[in-house]
Motif scaffolding. Structure first.
Motif, short mmCIF file in Angstrom:
data_model
loop_
_atom_site.label_atom_id
_atom_site.label_comp_id
_atom_site.label_asym_id
_atom_site.label_seq_id
_atom_site.Cartn_x
_atom_site.Cartn_y
_atom_site.Cartn_z
N ARG A 47 -0.93 -1.42 10.94
CA ARG A 47 0.42 -1.97 10.86
C ARG A 47 1.26 -1.29 11.93
NH1 ARG A 47 2.26 0.31 6.15
NH2 ARG A 47 1.27 -1.33 4.90
N TYR B 30 9.83 -3.61 4.17
CA TYR B 30 8.91 -4.73 4.23
C TYR B 30 8.92 -5.60 2.98
CZ TYR B 30 7.05 -2.83 8.59
OH TYR B 30 6.92 -2.40 9.89
N ASP C 8 1.21 -5.58 1.39
CA ASP C 8 0.36 -4.79 0.49
C ASP C 8 1.17 -3.96 -0.51
OD1 ASP C 8 1.44 -2.89 2.11
OD2 ASP C 8 -0.42 -1.78 2.41
N GLY C 9 2.49 -4.08 -0.44
CA GLY C 9 3.32 -3.40 -1.43
C GLY C 9 3.61 -1.94 -1.11
N SER C 10 3.09 -1.43 0.00
CA SER C 10 3.40 -0.03 0.27
C SER C 10 4.85 0.10 0.75
CB SER C 10 2.44 0.57 1.30
OG SER C 10 2.11 -0.34 2.29
N ASP C 11 5.41 1.25 0.55
CA ASP C 11 6.80 1.50 0.94
C ASP C 11 6.82 1.81 2.41
OD1 ASP C 11 7.83 1.33 -1.68
OD2 ASP C 11 6.92 3.29 -2.07
N ALA C 12 7.34 0.93 3.18
CA ALA C 12 7.45 1.17 4.61
C ALA C 12 8.51 0.22 5.12
CB ALA C 12 6.12 0.92 5.30
N ALA C 13 8.97 0.48 6.33
CA ALA C 13 10.04 -0.33 6.88
C ALA C 13 9.83 -0.53 8.37
CB ALA C 13 11.39 0.35 6.64
N ALA C 14 10.23 -1.70 8.85
CA ALA C 14 10.19 -1.95 10.28
C ALA C 14 11.32 -1.17 10.94
CB ALA C 14 10.37 -3.44 10.54
N ASN D 90 9.26 5.61 7.76
CA ASN D 90 10.38 5.89 6.88
C ASN D 90 10.04 5.58 5.42
OD1 ASN D 90 12.95 5.99 5.73
ND2 ASN D 90 13.22 3.79 6.11
N ILE E 285 7.20 0.65 -11.04
CA ILE E 285 6.25 -0.12 -11.84
C ILE E 285 5.45 0.81 -12.75
CG2 ILE E 285 5.95 -2.10 -10.35
CD1 ILE E 285 3.65 -0.72 -8.97
N ILE F 114 0.01 -6.65 12.57
CA ILE F 114 -1.36 -6.17 12.66
C ILE F 114 -1.58 -5.77 14.13
CG2 ILE F 114 -3.76 -7.00 12.73
CD1 ILE F 114 -3.04 -6.72 9.89
N ARG G 95 -4.11 4.03 -2.96
CA ARG G 95 -3.24 4.89 -2.13
C ARG G 95 -3.12 6.27 -2.78
NH1 ARG G 95 -0.06 0.04 -1.87
NH2 ARG G 95 1.57 0.97 -3.17
N ASN H 291 9.28 -5.57 -8.15
CA ASN H 291 8.54 -4.80 -9.15
C ASN H 291 9.49 -3.85 -9.88
OD1 ASN H 291 6.09 -5.95 -8.69
ND2 ASN H 291 5.52 -4.48 -7.09
N ASP I 77 -5.60 -3.02 -0.75
CA ASP I 77 -4.97 -4.16 -0.08
C ASP I 77 -4.52 -3.85 1.34
OD1 ASP I 77 -5.19 -6.05 -2.07
OD2 ASP I 77 -3.20 -5.68 -2.91
N HIS J 26 6.28 -0.36 15.03
CA HIS J 26 7.51 -1.00 15.47
C HIS J 26 8.02 -1.95 14.39
CE1 HIS J 26 9.56 -4.10 18.34
NE2 HIS J 26 10.44 -3.20 17.95
N ARG J 27 7.50 -3.17 14.38
CA ARG J 27 7.99 -4.12 13.39
C ARG J 27 6.87 -4.67 12.52
NH1 ARG J 27 11.76 -6.92 16.86
NH2 ARG J 27 11.07 -8.83 15.84
N GLY J 28 5.78 -3.92 12.43
CA GLY J 28 4.82 -4.15 11.35
C GLY J 28 3.72 -5.17 11.57
N ARG K 221 0.78 -10.31 7.21
CA ARG K 221 -0.52 -9.79 6.76
C ARG K 221 -0.53 -8.27 6.65
NH1 ARG K 221 -4.10 -12.71 11.09
NH2 ARG K 221 -5.31 -10.79 10.87
N ALA K 222 0.24 -7.63 7.52
CA ALA K 222 0.20 -6.16 7.53
C ALA K 222 1.18 -5.54 6.54
CB ALA K 222 0.49 -5.65 8.93
N THR K 223 2.11 -6.34 6.01
CA THR K 223 3.20 -5.74 5.24
C THR K 223 3.25 -6.21 3.78
OG1 THR K 223 4.71 -7.52 5.91
CG2 THR K 223 4.63 -5.54 7.30
N PRO L 123 -4.66 -3.15 5.14
CA PRO L 123 -5.54 -3.26 6.30
C PRO L 123 -5.53 -1.96 7.10
CG PRO L 123 -3.50 -4.48 6.69
CD PRO L 123 -3.46 -4.00 5.28
#
Ligand code: FES
Ligand code: FES
Ligand code: FES
Ligand SMILES: [Fe+3]
Ligand SMILES: [Fe+3]
Ligand SMILES: [Fe+3]
Lengths: 174, 424, 174, 424, 174, 424
Positions: free
Chosen positions: F93, D30, D382-388, F2, F9, F100, F48, D14, F74, F96-98, D378-380, F76
């Motif tokens: 989410r 993600y 959604d486009g939100s800013d997050a990281a594993a 994080n 966008i 569900i 959000r 994006n 979007d 740990h590693r995201g 499925r959990a990641t 969950p």
């Protein structure tokens, strides 16, 4: 079919004659053998399910509903049925595919002692080389079958399909 | 309809410009078949641009108030016959809040009423009625400055030639008569020289880009090679000759294959003497191949694409026009509209039905075309930088090499015209 | 199956013996009960549809056609069938899912008085938690059934599936 | 093949740059699992870049002219055995107008003929025949400057190691022997120390990004936790030990689990004495778990991913390699190729078949892996800013902590290598 | 259903009484006629398949499994059934659509001489105006049928559907 | 968790800015219904952003440790009831590693354990357990600086009003009480004035943009026109009156239709005297239309959308709230949650069930709404530059024209508020 007709059939049904069960069974088995032969790619047997002058057509419901004649298969007699298979085996190009026919909703009415009109829903699930199975065609068969020395045969089989958008192509009869 | 500024999209893919590496159209970068950006630009510059898109046969809407729903590119539209027998066409999008107005594939209606708030339009797309326009219970309705005339359905230019109905979004499009042009009109005149009857349509959905099919019908080179039915059963008859012409801009094309000397079209004539390439292979029901002479010129095959949405065809005695509808970069729908002549004998009508086996989604000599375009789509959508080559007959004036039928001259011409239209 | 064979069956069919109808009915009902038990998640009953030494396999058609043995289920005898269910109930992780079996095209041939070979098309429509139903697997059953003191049982059931691309996983038998 | 300038796509999503917030690979943004831009870049820099992608077992194509269709990333390709038993590989895209040339999954053919215009190629992909090359009826065909040698199928580098066949697009890729490298070769040598027989494949389609599966097979941490079959039926045997090594660049990995002292692999030995975690739960058919010693080292489990498309595995006596095929950002196909040794006894062959129940789409101890990757997708997405986060064992030299099997060191190493390759 | 029950049924089955075949046949044909009437858009006949006080419901399995009552159709008696059809024909707005019902897995148990409980899997494949056919709804019928002077009728028909995500809308009964 | 820098966008489509040509919200550019860029921006700035999204009825999770999975846009998420009966909500989410974490639609659990590596969380989303946190066999586990408190599930603000549970991502969102506001609270107070019982839900999947449904429920103009059931069977009763109010920001709305003088709600009363518009059409089972008076005001219809995910409704004696879940630009899921009052008589409960026939995916008076939104989506997704017009009642102060029910004032207000929220 009016309620009273249903009632009639049912009242009769109440002491269903074995003859009726037997007739249904023979028609049902004819259809089971027909779809099994196609799904097993025993297409050389396919013309033999018809009488010598048997007519086979595949027509989109959107035309049938408007009384328009055009379809995608119009075979008049076993020679044309055989030509279709000869062409499929030797001339036409298409991707490998598997058919699985499902049928339900068989209805039939005696025309005379050796002639029956029957109808049945069908759904063909097709699997292509990607290994995914999709509903390829749904429709209803409108058949006339006759009792011959060799047993029941299709004198006319008309597959009227709902799925007017044929995916890519159709080469194997339904 | 309130116009917003034109989109800023341009001919790029993943932010990289699409480039045709050769001026002569002999190289086609594969991105043009799968790029969403190119597809969006095509909608604007081709389908909503200076072209005429085929939308119907007049025979589908013979009577006043008959209508048919179709598409110009991605845009749903409707073509109608007015009470004075003239034709109208409009975008099938309500002028109020944008719902599909006409929800039937075809029918007959004096007015078209949107389901959502019942705004009603006449067959010309003029806004006729607005429920509660003047409000209710003394409450105001539409503002006083609201004028019906400004809020009809978006009109499309519509015109027909020889019973073929076309629509266009653009004022820049030349008149239909000139758009078809002197090179193509004789082909259409030939097929549609007398009244026809619509016999029904069959549809095919192909997982390939719409331009691949436009190439396919301008590609005589593939005919005898892809369609083995010809060779297997020897449908190519002795001494068959070709005539192929195209429009000046290269976008329209017209191929004809003629019977050879002494071929009266009756399959019996050559049935026995010609052995099949595959020994022993014979059609049992050879009447399928009988070609009954109906025109001055004894033509076996007539294929005539009119860019972008039409192909006029005569295959022996099967008459049909094909409509090409893009459905995103990777799919198109192909609709075959079959017809006969109003004065057909019952025997001829039956013969046409029988020969319908030759074309369409299950056509013995045409089913492979859709698959061929899918084979290209599948191999070229991976994003790698590569280009098709169309070199057959390159370097020789088209008119010299094309008659052989072994030429890609019209494909090169098509792509030169495409770049012109697209501004690439 | 040659035309003449069809003819034979049919001629026989012309006065179809009640015995044939009865046999078909018993085989048909066996299959109806089998798919109903699975679709209703009564999986603990599943092994009981087999003989003690019953063999159950699920094999992709692409292997079967090449004569290659590997599949995704290879259970030899009721104990292994029960182990599969024990694992499904206690050990394995999978998303909630619902099966609906459809069958058609049942063919059968008597091997001896108490042994029958039968085949049937099947399509399993699966619904996941998103609430959408999709064709999950299409294929054909190749079964050998035997008449036991407890009635008809599967001595061998081989599900040869067309849908070589298994979606996510397969844990519930078909 | 006519090359266009390289795409301008870069590691953004994006329009925003993808950033790995920590240098040690312990944070995975993600977006890398769902961004179409990242996916397109991976095709260019990884699959068409300096890597070797597994495409087949030699045992699948043992004889001259055998071939198999597969993929390198998104690109359809074919690997063939030539008449001199050497291997060739080429992109499955006709040099003419781009159709899929080879339409069979596997087979045996001396030449490959494109369906569209019948251009034919030999097993090496060299262009051999062009119909009407010299035209027809005195009409010209291909231009005189057209040279077959310039128009073969796009060749791929191909090489095999111990019967594993790999292909590469790039000249930059080191030789296969070195690509696999000294740390990984012994693992492959071990499994493929003698002739094998191909027993068939099973396929699985997973709605997750292909890298999630590469993580999964480098993640010993999940094994005993995700796969409850182990614990439910006590398949973790007393004193099991691990050895885990990785390649210098962190992209390849090799895990082995050994039987403990006095465990002869016979399930009978520990069947009785070990109670199930869930009281009363027993396997009735414990022979499923018998591990027949076949190698010097008595290994229960061998899992060895070779980036990007391969995993070599031995689970007890089941032998299989897994091929990972990306299918867009949100899907991958996983193919299990099963094999045995040519000298297997019938009993051993049957035993391998029985243990095939353990792996694949319905594998008692592996069916969860595909689902686990879907749960992350499925959990990641959604486009939100997050990281594993991958912190297990962080701060300790890998070699110290990894042998415990409780470590994410190899996942961190994988992502460091990935950034290097991708230039992120 | 325990193994012993299966055994019982089967032992009985071993000399299946003609009466059982006949009963099955009548129930099977009732269902075949029911789905054929709907698929042929003979919806005016639909209420006549029920008793005067017949109850018809369409309920998502996710509610049924939780013991929650709400569904999308709750018709109590023929008048309400007829109202649904009157509304469909005259009042409601929906896209043209075609249903094809497939059924399998019919099970039934006699409640008394003239009352039978039956169940059956169903899958409805729907085709919309775009000409593509999709699995629209999968589920299982839970029916009570009674023998009346007019023959077998549904006293209660409960369609419990798996496909909790109804696509766009549902106007035609399943 | 994080955080990465916010995406770049912006409100553009195919690189072109989306523009609302009129300040009063009376023109809606069709791109807002199909642009992926707009959709991504909506996720960030609306779902959000500073809004409260409806996620559950308290009656769905009455007991401690009850939980329900749902979505905010979007994303969950899960809403839980804690041991002290308070509510918690968190992004579904794993920290740990995201993956569900909660894989059930609803249930009761004291802790939520991620399947992948068994990290466990309490009902508040606090991280409680990490397998092998301290390593194993003397090998290190998680680094010493790893703090559980920093690695819980991403918390959402959660609050409930009158048993309606909402969640929000943003600290900027005003308190729920104020978000619903003085204009809307009375409507909710009215319906939820006493304890309710959850009766189940029905779901509908619609191929249209989620905002089209938000428009639909703010559009009294369509009611008598789209839903012919009213007119066909004369469900509009003599002298029916309306009251319609909206929140100051225009985002929430509340419509009520009242029975006229002397209408006691019993269908018998007017059954005979009113002829159907379509002659001879009568409902046979008119009890379907009986409205039993349950409130001070005798209301036939109550429709109250609370932006963005909720609509509170009472249709005669059917009580339901609707949840609107976006599923990409072109789809939304609509879930109807039905309920009754705890003190319902069995007769009333049965009556509510019977009236459930009126609403939901097969609702006799509501099934058309989803289709209407699809009709707009189908006509407007072709990328052409056009805009909807919403002019009914324009130029008159809303409060003057809206009570008639024939107004698009609330749609204009909605779009003004939308532009404000989106920064367009
Ligand atoms: S959208 Fe057509 S009348 Fe309102
Ligand atoms: S595309 Fe292959 S031969 Fe023309
Ligand atoms: S992803 Fe949840 S525990 Fe690892
Ligand atoms: Fe062709
Ligand atoms: Fe694993
Ligand atoms: Fe409405």
């Amino acid at each position: 079919m009016s309620a009273s007709t249903i009632a009639e059939i049912e009242r009769h049904g109440a002491e269903t004659a074995l003859a009726e069960i037997r007739l249904w069974f023979e028609l049902y088995r004819l259809q089971e053998r027909y779809i099994s032969a196609i799904d097993a790619d025993r297409l050389e047997e396919w013309p033999d399910f018809f009488t010598e002058d048997g007519v086979y057509e595949i027509v989109p419901k959107e035309n049938a509903d408007l009384g328009l004649p055009v379809g995608i298969f119009h075979c008049f007699g076993r020679p044309m049925l055989r030509d279709r298979i000869t062409s499929l085996r030797n001339a036409n190009l298409y991707e490998a595919h598997i058919y699985r026919h499902m049928t339900s909703g068989l209805e039939f009415t005696m025309v005379d002692d050796s002639t029956v009109d029957m109808q049945s829903n069908y759904v063909v699930v097709q699997t292509l080389t990607d290994g995914e199975s999709r509903v390829y065609q749904a429709g209803r068969y409108f058949d006339r079958v006759v009792r011959t020395a060799e047993g029941w045969r299709y004198q006319r089989k008309r597959a009227v399909y709902d799925t007017s958008r044929v995916q890519t192509l159709l080469v194997t009869p339904v | 309809m309130n116009e917003l500024p034109k989109p800023a999209i341009n001919g790029s893919h993943n932010g990289k410009p699409i480039c045709f590496p050769q001026a002569d159209g002999s190289r086609i970068p594969y991105e043009v078949y799968s790029s969403p950006e190119i597809y969006a630009l095509e909608q604007e510059r081709i389908f909503r641009g200076p072209t005429w898109s085929f939308v119907a046969l007049e025979a589908e809407i013979p009577n006043p108030h008959d209508f048919k729903s179709s598409f110009v590119g991605d845009t749903p539209m409707v073509v109608t016959r007015n009470d004075d027998n003239s034709l109208s066409a409009w975008v099938n999008r309500c002028a109020h809040r944008g719902a599909i107005v006409c929800r039937s594939a075809r029918g007959n209606a004096r007015s078209h009423v949107c389901a959502y708030h019942q705004w009603s339009y006449d067959t010309r797309g003029n806004l006729r009625g607005i429920p509660f326009k003047h409000g209710v219970k003394g409450m105001p309705g539409m503002p006083s400055d609201f004028d019906h005339k400004d809020h009809g359905l978006q009109p499309l230019r519509v015109d027909s030639y020889r019973g073929l109905v076309f629509a266009s979004f653009s004022d820049q499009t030349p008149p239909l008569y000139d758009y078809i042009g002197p090179a193509m009109r004789p082909g259409i005149d030939r097929i549609l020289h007398k009244p026809i009857v619509y016999l029904g349509c069959t549809r095919q959905y192909v997982k390939a880009n719409w331009k691949l099919y436009n190439e396919n019908v301008r590609d005589p080179y593939h005919a005898s090679l892809l369609h083995a039915f010809f060779s297997t059963f020897n449908i190519y008859r002795a001494g068959m000759r070709f005539r192929i012409v195209m429009s000046d801009d290269g976008m329209h094309d017209w191929l004809m294959a003629f019977h050879g000397e002494g071929d009266d079209g009756n399959s019996a004539a050559y049935r026995e003497k010609v052995a099949s390439f595959k020994e022993g292979l014979r059609l049992e029901h050879t009447a399928l191949l009988d070609n009954v002479k109906e025109y001055d010129e004894f033509v076996n095959t007539h294929i005539q694409p009119i860019f972008p949405q039409l192909v006029v065809t005569q295959i022996q005695n099967t008459l049909a026009v094909r409509q090409i509808l893009p459905k995103g970069p990777g799919n198109f729908e192909l609709i075959f509209y079959f017809f006969g002549y109003a004065d057909d004998t019952p025997e001829m009508r039956t013969h046409r039905m029988m020969q319908a086996n030759l074309v369409g989604p299950a056509g013995l000599i045409s089913m492979e075309d859709g698959l061929a375009t899918e084979l290209v789509q599948r191999a070229t959508a991976d994003g790698s930088d590569a280009a098709a080559i169309a070199e057959m007959g390159r370097g020789v004036p088209d008119e010299q090499q094309i008659p052989s039928g072994i030429s890609e001259g019209h494909i090169r011409a098509f792509w030169r015209g495409y770049q012109e239209l697209m501004g690439l």
